[in-house]
Write a protein that holds these residues in place. Sequence first.
Motif, mmCIF file in Angstrom:
data_model
loop_
_atom_site.group_PDB
_atom_site.id
_atom_site.type_symbol
_atom_site.label_atom_id
_atom_site.label_comp_id
_atom_site.label_asym_id
_atom_site.label_seq_id
_atom_site.Cartn_x
_atom_site.Cartn_y
_atom_site.Cartn_z
ATOM 1 N N UNK A 65 0.803 -1.214 0.000
ATOM 2 C CA UNK A 65 0.000 0.000 0.000
ATOM 3 C C UNK A 65 0.833 1.259 0.000
ATOM 4 N N UNK A 66 2.111 1.148 0.407
ATOM 5 C CA UNK A 66 2.996 2.309 0.485
ATOM 6 C C UNK A 66 4.171 2.183 -0.484
ATOM 7 N N UNK A 67 4.220 1.094 -1.244
ATOM 8 C CA UNK A 67 5.337 0.846 -2.156
ATOM 9 C C UNK A 67 5.091 1.578 -3.469
ATOM 10 N N UNK A 68 6.102 2.289 -3.959
ATOM 11 C CA UNK A 68 5.997 2.988 -5.239
ATOM 12 C C UNK A 68 5.844 1.981 -6.372
ATOM 13 N N UNK A 69 5.144 2.349 -7.453
ATOM 14 C CA UNK A 69 4.880 1.382 -8.529
ATOM 15 C C UNK A 69 6.138 0.797 -9.150
ATOM 16 N N UNK A 70 7.197 1.615 -9.298
ATOM 17 C CA UNK A 70 8.424 1.087 -9.888
ATOM 18 C C UNK A 70 9.073 0.051 -8.983
ATOM 19 N N UNK A 71 8.835 0.171 -7.664
ATOM 20 C CA UNK A 71 9.405 -0.792 -6.717
ATOM 21 C C UNK A 71 8.555 -2.042 -6.586
ATOM 22 N N UNK A 72 7.324 -2.007 -7.122
ATOM 23 C CA UNK A 72 6.504 -3.215 -7.140
ATOM 24 C C UNK A 72 6.936 -4.153 -8.263
ATOM 25 N N UNK A 73 7.848 -3.678 -9.100
ATOM 26 C CA UNK A 73 8.485 -4.528 -10.107
ATOM 27 C C UNK A 73 9.774 -5.094 -9.541
ATOM 28 N N UNK A 74 10.571 -4.220 -8.942
ATOM 29 C CA UNK A 74 11.804 -4.643 -8.271
ATOM 30 C C UNK A 74 12.255 -3.541 -7.341
ATOM 31 N N UNK A 75 12.699 -3.924 -6.129
ATOM 32 C CA UNK A 75 13.184 -2.931 -5.163
ATOM 33 C C UNK A 75 14.445 -2.244 -5.665
ATOM 34 N N UNK A 76 15.118 -2.834 -6.643
ATOM 35 C CA UNK A 76 16.316 -2.204 -7.208
ATOM 36 C C UNK A 76 15.991 -0.930 -7.979
ATOM 37 N N UNK A 77 14.714 -0.759 -8.347
ATOM 38 C CA UNK A 77 14.307 0.437 -9.089
ATOM 39 C C UNK A 77 14.140 1.654 -8.193
ATOM 40 N N UNK A 78 14.310 1.480 -6.883
ATOM 41 C CA UNK A 78 14.034 2.562 -5.937
ATOM 42 C C UNK A 78 14.980 3.740 -6.134
ATOM 43 N N UNK A 79 14.392 4.936 -6.137
ATOM 44 C CA UNK A 79 15.147 6.187 -6.108
ATOM 45 C C UNK A 79 14.528 7.060 -5.023
ATOM 46 N N UNK A 80 15.069 8.251 -4.850
ATOM 47 C CA UNK A 80 14.477 9.144 -3.842
ATOM 48 C C UNK A 80 13.036 9.469 -4.189
ATOM 49 N N UNK A 81 12.676 9.398 -5.492
ATOM 50 C CA UNK A 81 11.295 9.671 -5.899
ATOM 51 C C UNK A 81 10.354 8.557 -5.455
ATOM 52 N N UNK A 82 10.891 7.369 -5.207
ATOM 53 C CA UNK A 82 10.071 6.281 -4.661
ATOM 54 C C UNK A 82 9.634 6.618 -3.243
ATOM 55 N N UNK A 83 10.538 7.218 -2.465
ATOM 56 C CA UNK A 83 10.168 7.668 -1.117
ATOM 57 C C UNK A 83 9.133 8.787 -1.176
#
Length: 672
Positions: free
Chosen positions: A193-211
Motif C-alpha cells: 500500500x505504500x510501495x511505489x509502482x516502480x518498486x513493485x516490479x523490483x526494489x532495485x528500481x528505488x530512487x528518492x522519488x520512490x520515497x
Amino acid sequence: MTTSTSSLPSLPRIFGQYEIEQPIGRGESSRVFRAHHRQIREHKVALKVLLNQDAARIKRFAQEASIAARLRHPHISRLIDYGVQNPFHYAVFEYIPGSSLRDLPRLRATTKGNALPEGSYLPLPPDKVLRYFRQIADALDYAHSLDLVHRDLAPGNILIDPHAEKAYLIDFGIARDPDQSLTSTGMIMGTPGFIAPECMVSAQNATHLSDIFSLGVVLFYMLTGEEPWHETPKPGDGLRGPPPMRTLAEVGQKLPEEVDRIIRTLLAWEPHHRYASAGAAATELEMVLGRHVMATQVVAAQPASLAQPAGQAKSIAVIESNEVERALSGSLFHEPLERAQNRARTLDAYQISQLLDQWAQERPFRLPLLGRLARFRDIRHYNVFFFHLHLLIEQRRDAGTEEEPDSQQKELPPQREVERWQIELPAPKEFQAQAGSRIVVPGSEQVINCPACKGQTTITCSMCNGTRRVTVAEEPAGEAAAAGQASSATAGAGGSPVVRQRVVACPQCNGRGLLPCKRCASFGRVVQRKLIEWSRWVVRDEAQNDLPDVDESWLRRACKAELVYKKRIVGSIPPAWLQITEVKAMIERHQQALDKDSRIVMAELQIHFIPLTEIEFDLGKPQQSYRLAIYGFENLIPADWRFLHWERILFLSGIGVLSLFLLISVAFLMVG
C-alpha cells in the motif's frame, strides 16, 4: 524462519550496558524493547534485537546500524551503540516516547473516549499534520542528500512524540545504500500500500522519488487514518496504469481541493511527475493547508490575549489556483512549477520595489524611484499557460465492394463482420499525413449467387437475345453484284436500292443462345467483400490563457516558456484534457469539423508556462491606483507610458523649443 521471543527462553535481559524493561515493538525478524542504562536508569533507550541468525539477516541488520551511524538529524532516531550478545546482534537507538503513526489514530480515538466501530480512526487535526509532515519531509530530504533511499516509508516507521509534537523517521533496515547493495533483482520490499509502482516490479528500481510516492500515502493516512486506494496495489501492478484513488471528500475530510492535488502529485505513477523533493511538497502543503488552518483558528473563539495583533499576520505567497494543475496534477513536470513557487515566495514587496527602481533607471525618461514611491495594495502570482495541440485525423470511407469467382471454393470460416472503426490499421507513430489505401473489411466476405447469371453459370446472348439466330444483309457476288450495282444506279432515280437479307446462326454464341458468364467464370457464384479506403492528415492548433494587456510577440521573445507537460495518446482524448478550458475549446472546434467518417486517432498536447506576478499599487494618491505585471523567471516589466517622468520630458522639451527659437533668431539676425 523467523524466531519468536517465546521460543527463545535464553534471551538475556542485559545487552552490554543496557537492561531490558518491556517490549515496545516488533518487526519481521527483530524485537524492540525499552531499556535503560545499567548505571544511569534515567537514561532510556530503544534496544533492537535481531532474533534471526541467518547470515543475510545479520548482514542487513549490520547495514542498518552502519547507515544509522551516518545520520545526524533532529527527526531521525539516533544510533547510540551496536554489539553482539551471543548469539544475538543488537542495536541501541535513541528512545522516543509515544507511538508509531500507524497506531496513533486508533490511540487518539481510545484516549478521547470515542466509541468508533472496528476499522474506524480518529485522524490527526490539520495543524498537527502540517507540523509532522514538515518534520518527516525534512528528515527524508536529509537522508536523500546522503544518497540514501528509505524504501519502507510507512506509518509503522514514523514515531510520534505527542507531548513534544515531534515526528521521527526510524528503521533504515531495507534502505538502499549505493555503497552496500544487498538487494537481488526482482525482490520486492516495503509495506503493501505504500510501495511505489516502480518498486513493485523490483526494489532495485528505488530512487528518492520512490520515497516521495510513499510520503504521499503517508500524508493521506495522516489526514484520514486510511490509505487512498479503493484496492491496495499488489506486486506487478507497477506495470499497469494507476489504480483508482479516493479523494479526501470521499472519506469525509472537508479540506481544500488543492490538498487532493498535492497528494495526487506525490502519488504520480510516473516518477518524474512527482515533486522533486519532500520539502517542496511540504512547502506547498503549508501554503494550501496553512490558510485553511488559519481560517479555522480565526472562526474559533480565542482569548483576546492570544489573538494575532493587527497587521502582523504572516503573508504566504501562493500561486493562484489554475485549471492545468487541478486537471493534470500527478502528470506535470514538477521541477519548473517548484521554481515558479520559489519565485513567488522570493518576489515580495521589498523585491518588487527594487525591481521597479531598477526598471525606472533603465530609461532616462521613466519616473525615478518608482519602487520607493509605490504603496502596494495587492500582489498576486499566476502561471500563464500556452497550449500546443497536434491532432492526427483519420478518415475511413465506404469504397464499395470487390468480388471474385468462387472457382476455388476456399474455406471461409464463419466470422462476424468487423465494424469500420474496429479494423486494425498500421498504428500511427508520428504526426505525418498518409494517403492510405483500400482494404477489405474483415468478416465481410460472403458467397452469393452471381448477380449477372443468377447462379445459372450462363447468360443470354446479347446479340441474338437467346433466339440463336440473327438476320444479316446478304452481300452480292460476281456478275450478279455488278448487275446489282447497275440496277441500283438505274433505280437511284426512282427509289432506294434493294438489299437482300438472310437468317444465319448467331456468330456470338455459335447458335446456342447462351454465353458463359464472365462475372462468375461460369461457376454461378462469386465471393464478395466490402472495401473501405483510409487516409490521415495532421492538424495543429495553439491557445493560451488570457493575458493582461501586453504585446504577446514581446512576451514570447523576451521570456522563456517552460515545458510543464507533454503527452501523446493514441485513441480517445483523455478526460483530463477536457477539464482545461482552452484545450477543450480547441478539441471541440476540430471535432465539430469532422464528419461521421473521420475521427481523431492520435493527439499530443504540450503545455508551456510563464510565471506572472500582477501588482496593484498607488503613488501616494489613494484615489488613483495602477496595475502592473512582472513576467517570467526573468522578472521583466514591459514598457509603460504611464510611468514616464512627464515633468522632465516637458522641461527638456521646453529647453529644446527655446534652443530652436534662439537658433532661428540668430540665423535671422545674421542674414539681416
